[in-house]
Design an enzyme around this catalytic site. Structure first.
Site, PDB file in Angstrom:
ATOM      1  N   ASP A 180      -4.813  -0.773  -1.595  1.00 32.61           N
ATOM      2  CA  ASP A 180      -6.203  -0.600  -1.203  1.00 32.61           C
ATOM      3  C   ASP A 180      -6.934  -0.127  -2.450  1.00 32.61           C
ATOM      4  O   ASP A 180      -6.435   0.732  -3.178  1.00 32.61           O
ATOM      5  CB  ASP A 180      -6.322   0.480  -0.116  1.00 32.61           C
ATOM      6  CG  ASP A 180      -6.240  -0.074   1.289  1.00 32.61           C
ATOM      7  OD1 ASP A 180      -5.996  -1.277   1.461  1.00 32.61           O
ATOM      8  OD2 ASP A 180      -6.443   0.712   2.234  1.00 32.61           O
ATOM      9  N   LYS A 182      -6.964  -5.002  -2.958  1.00 35.22           N
ATOM     10  CA  LYS A 182      -7.640  -5.499  -1.754  1.00 35.22           C
ATOM     11  C   LYS A 182      -8.588  -4.443  -1.208  1.00 35.22           C
ATOM     12  O   LYS A 182      -8.509  -3.282  -1.577  1.00 35.22           O
ATOM     13  CB  LYS A 182      -6.618  -5.919  -0.707  1.00 35.22           C
ATOM     14  CG  LYS A 182      -5.712  -4.805  -0.250  1.00 35.22           C
ATOM     15  CD  LYS A 182      -4.609  -5.347   0.640  1.00 35.22           C
ATOM     16  CE  LYS A 182      -3.805  -4.247   1.271  1.00 35.22           C
ATOM     17  NZ  LYS A 182      -4.544  -3.323   2.091  1.00 35.22           N
ATOM     18  N   CYS A 217      -2.013  -2.754   7.659  1.00 40.46           N
ATOM     19  CA  CYS A 217      -1.880  -3.623   6.486  1.00 40.46           C
ATOM     20  C   CYS A 217      -0.549  -4.374   6.435  1.00 40.46           C
ATOM     21  O   CYS A 217      -0.514  -5.526   6.001  1.00 40.46           O
ATOM     22  CB  CYS A 217      -2.137  -2.824   5.220  1.00 40.46           C
ATOM     23  SG  CYS A 217      -3.833  -2.171   5.180  1.00 40.46           S
ATOM     24  N   ASP A 235       0.767  -1.253   0.000  1.00 45.60           N
ATOM     25  CA  ASP A 235       0.000   0.000   0.000  1.00 45.60           C
ATOM     26  C   ASP A 235       0.800   1.307   0.000  1.00 45.60           C
ATOM     27  O   ASP A 235       0.467   2.238   0.735  1.00 45.60           O
ATOM     28  CB  ASP A 235      -0.969   0.014   1.180  1.00 45.60           C
ATOM     29  CG  ASP A 235      -1.930  -1.154   1.176  1.00 45.60           C
ATOM     30  OD1 ASP A 235      -1.924  -1.940   0.215  1.00 45.60           O
ATOM     31  OD2 ASP A 235      -2.683  -1.296   2.151  1.00 45.60           O
ATOM     32  N   HIS A 250     -10.680   0.575  -2.655  1.00 44.92           N
ATOM     33  CA  HIS A 250     -12.002   0.567  -2.035  1.00 44.92           C
ATOM     34  C   HIS A 250     -13.103   1.098  -2.956  1.00 44.92           C
ATOM     35  O   HIS A 250     -12.861   2.007  -3.748  1.00 44.92           O
ATOM     36  CB  HIS A 250     -11.989   1.438  -0.771  1.00 44.92           C
ATOM     37  CG  HIS A 250     -11.072   0.951   0.297  1.00 44.92           C
ATOM     38  ND1 HIS A 250     -11.194  -0.299   0.873  1.00 44.92           N
ATOM     39  CD2 HIS A 250     -10.015   1.556   0.923  1.00 44.92           C
ATOM     40  CE1 HIS A 250     -10.249  -0.441   1.797  1.00 44.92           C
ATOM     41  NE2 HIS A 250      -9.526   0.660   1.839  1.00 44.92           N
ATOM     42  N   HIS A 253     -10.475   6.952   1.708  1.00 44.37           N
ATOM     43  CA  HIS A 253      -9.117   6.880   1.147  1.00 44.37           C
ATOM     44  C   HIS A 253      -9.060   5.780   0.097  1.00 44.37           C
ATOM     45  O   HIS A 253      -9.831   4.840   0.117  1.00 44.37           O
ATOM     46  CB  HIS A 253      -8.085   6.616   2.251  1.00 44.37           C
ATOM     47  CG  HIS A 253      -8.263   5.279   2.903  1.00 44.37           C
ATOM     48  ND1 HIS A 253      -9.200   5.060   3.896  1.00 44.37           N
ATOM     49  CD2 HIS A 253      -7.657   4.085   2.703  1.00 44.37           C
ATOM     50  CE1 HIS A 253      -9.154   3.796   4.281  1.00 44.37           C
ATOM     51  NE2 HIS A 253      -8.221   3.175   3.564  1.00 44.37           N
TER      52      HIS A 253
END
Length: 181
Positions: free
Chosen positions: A47, A87, A128, A9, A49, A62
């Site tokens: 990430d 992810k 993470c 990340d 999202h 974020h």
């Protein structure tokens, strides 16, 4: 002995100026760039999202999929990455660990490439990175956390040290980048 580097990340939103900036998050970038060539494979997680997710009940918005905040830090030598894992793509989970990627199986990729040693770096130590490193141990990989190539959120003071201790207790080897041969 084949080994891989897992970069967790290192994204714009986790670096200074981002919506969930980790103090000194950008300082991991030159360390990571300096060690990438020492590994047989380089893997990254991001990430990724959805715009609405239960994850944002705990955290500021974020790394929304497809946004500038979700992109890699511009200084990261992303062209050296062999596999990019996404992810946190489900609106019902957090997706802290790279082993929870939805676009590929990290475990399968490592096994198919005969990787036994996984070196973990990136952001953030206390979330993470910790989740990914502990999952790596659980999956049976010899796991190393590169301590000068990670940075913590530190919601509570000392979360970084507690996380390092937890990773060590679970079987991770803690080391500096200069120790990598």
């Amino acid at each position: 002995m084949k080994r891989a580097l897992l970069i967790v990340d290192v994204q714009n939103d986790f670096c200074p100026g981002g919506t969930l900036a980790v103090k000194d998050g950008d300082k991991v970038v030159p360390v990571i760039n300096g060690i990438m060539d020492k590994f047989d494979l380089v893997i990254s997680s991001q990430d990724w999202h959805p715009e609405e997710t239960v994850h944002f009940r705990k955290w500021p918005v974020h790394c929304v999929a497809g946004t500038q905040g979700a992109e890699f830090h511009p200084g990261l030598e992303a062209d050296k990455i062999d596999l990019e894992l996404l992810k946190g793509t489900d609106n019902k989970d957090d997706g802290y660990s790279a082993f929870e990627a939805t676009n590929a199986s990290l475990t399968d990729f490592l096994q198919e490439n005969n990787i036994q040693h996984l070196y973990v770096c990136g952001l953030a130590t206390d979330y993470c990175v910790k989740a990914s490193a502990i999952d790596a141990v659980t999956q049976g990989f010899h796991t190393y956390v590169i301590t000068d190539a990670i940075a913590a959120v530190n919601v509570q003071p000392g979360d970084d040290e507690k996380s390092l201790q937890e990773m060590y207790q679970k079987g991770c080897v803690l080391m500096e980048s200069t120790e990598i041969q």
